[in-house]
Scaffold this active site. Structure first.
Site, PDB file in Angstrom:
ATOM      1  N   TRP A 124      41.278 -11.622  59.183  1.00 56.24           N
ATOM      2  CA  TRP A 124      40.546 -10.739  58.165  1.00 56.24           C
ATOM      3  C   TRP A 124      39.778  -9.641  58.871  1.00 56.24           C
ATOM      4  CZ3 TRP A 124      35.573  -9.073  56.964  1.00 56.24           C
ATOM      5  CH2 TRP A 124      35.378  -8.224  56.086  1.00 56.24           C
ATOM      6  N   HIS A 125      39.305 -10.010  60.011  1.00 55.88           N
ATOM      7  CA  HIS A 125      38.570  -9.098  60.898  1.00 55.88           C
ATOM      8  C   HIS A 125      39.376  -8.074  61.508  1.00 55.88           C
ATOM      9  CE1 HIS A 125      35.012 -11.790  60.097  1.00 55.88           C
ATOM     10  NE2 HIS A 125      34.300 -10.670  60.439  1.00 55.88           N
ATOM     11  N   GLY A 126      40.551  -8.461  61.851  1.00 51.42           N
ATOM     12  CA  GLY A 126      41.377  -7.642  62.756  1.00 51.42           C
ATOM     13  C   GLY A 126      42.789  -8.370  63.069  1.00 51.42           C
TER      14      GLY A 126
END
Length: 325
Positions: free
Chosen positions: A272-274
């Site tokens: 989700w962060h990257g």
């Protein structure tokens, strides 16, 4: 963003008005599939193509040209808002609205659209019907906003300067003390930057009469990694807990399955962060320590002194900050 909002407005009505359990399950399945599909397409298509190319090159086969799809700003945040809308309606935590403008206000609300905290429909829906706006509440919001702005501009931006200079140094010019100083600066930067943005969002929300959940609670004072995730990016950790970890069984299943649930959740949290292996490794890294603290090590750790437990958390977090940098 507009297409996602209108789509989820319709999906919310479908979920809410479905009488039979089968229809409700079909509606929520379609809603989750479409929202996650859109996020995956825009955010992870290039990442998947790079993985395929690595496999094809290994087999001596011609590679695929990456699509280079532009990433819509804030898509991770507004997708989670949209999912919260349809899931909260499905769980009867708050009813769907017949006014598309209210869904748009919930998803578009600019103070937290690209930096959090992640909102819940069950929390914002009631406030769209009734909220209190007074001079004192507005003034409190201004103070909160100014405090967040000070965190960002006076602290985060200041420590970012040496952090950037140190991390761009060639390895042969980097001594151990300088490297640790760079990690320390970046550890401070990422907290004061992110918590500053969250404070500004909470403050602006108050100016409009909305109450947002707190996103940080002194995370660097945590006594364990489990405690750290109760304090860091609270809106995200609780989102994954309520919408993914608990539906997977949480800790109500076997010990091995609980460990697997934690790893799956933090694997997806990293993604989700990257869209890169760096963030996957970051998520698995935290998942490993959360699993570790559920073993005998966790009971041993509780016997450590408070200062030693704090030192352990800080070291784990600082090393994780270095890996993402």
């Amino acid at each position: 963003l507009l297409a996602s909002t209108l789509m989820n407005y319709g999906l919310g009505l479908w979920v809410d008005r479905s009488e039979s359990t089968a229809n409700r399950k079909l509606a929520i399945t379609v809603a989750v599939f479409i929202n996650i599909g859109l996020l995956a397409f825009f955010k992870y298509a290039d990442f998947v193509v790079r993985l395929l190319n690595s496999a094809l090159n290994f087999g001596g086969i011609a590679s695929i040209h990456p699509p280079h799809i532009p990433l819509p700003i804030g898509i991770s945040f507004f997708t989670f808002h949209a999912l919260s809308y349809v899931i909260d309606v499905y769980r009867r935590k708050w009813k769907a609205t017949t006014d598309p403008g209210k869904v748009a206000l919930y998803i578009f609300f600019f103070p937290q659209l690209i930096a959090g905290p992640i909102l819940r429909w069950s929390s914002i829906g009631p406030q769209l019907l009734q909220r209190t706006l007074s001079r004192d509440v507005f003034a409190d919001g201004v103070r909160r906003f100014v405090g967040g702005l000070a965190k960002k501009v006076l602290i985060a931006n200041t420590v970012a300067l040496p952090a950037n200079e140190i991390f761009f140094l060639p390895a042969n010019e980097l001594s151990a003390p300088v490297a640790w100083f760079g990690i320390l600066c970046y550890t401070l930067q990422i907290y004061f930057d992110f918590s500053g943005y969250s404070d500004m969002a909470v403050g602006m929300g108050k100016m409009f009469g909305f109450t947002f959940m707190e996103n940080f609670n002194s995370p660097y004072m945590a006594q364990s990694i489990r405690d750290f995730w109760r304090r860091w990016h609270i809106s995200l950790s609780t989102w994954f807990r309520d919408y993914l970890y608990l539906p997977l069984g949480g800790n109500r299943v076997s010990e091995a399955r609980t460990y697997l649930n934690l790893i799956v959740v933090f694997f997806l949290c990293g993604l989700w962060h990257g869209a890169s292996w760096t963030f996957v490794a970051w998520g698995l890294y935290h998942g490993f320590f959360l699993v570790l603290e559920r073993t005998r090590y966790g009971k041993m750790q509780e016997k450590f002194s408070q200062s030693l437990r704090h030192l352990y958390v800080i070291l784990v977090v600082m090393i994780d900050r270095k890996s993402t940098r």
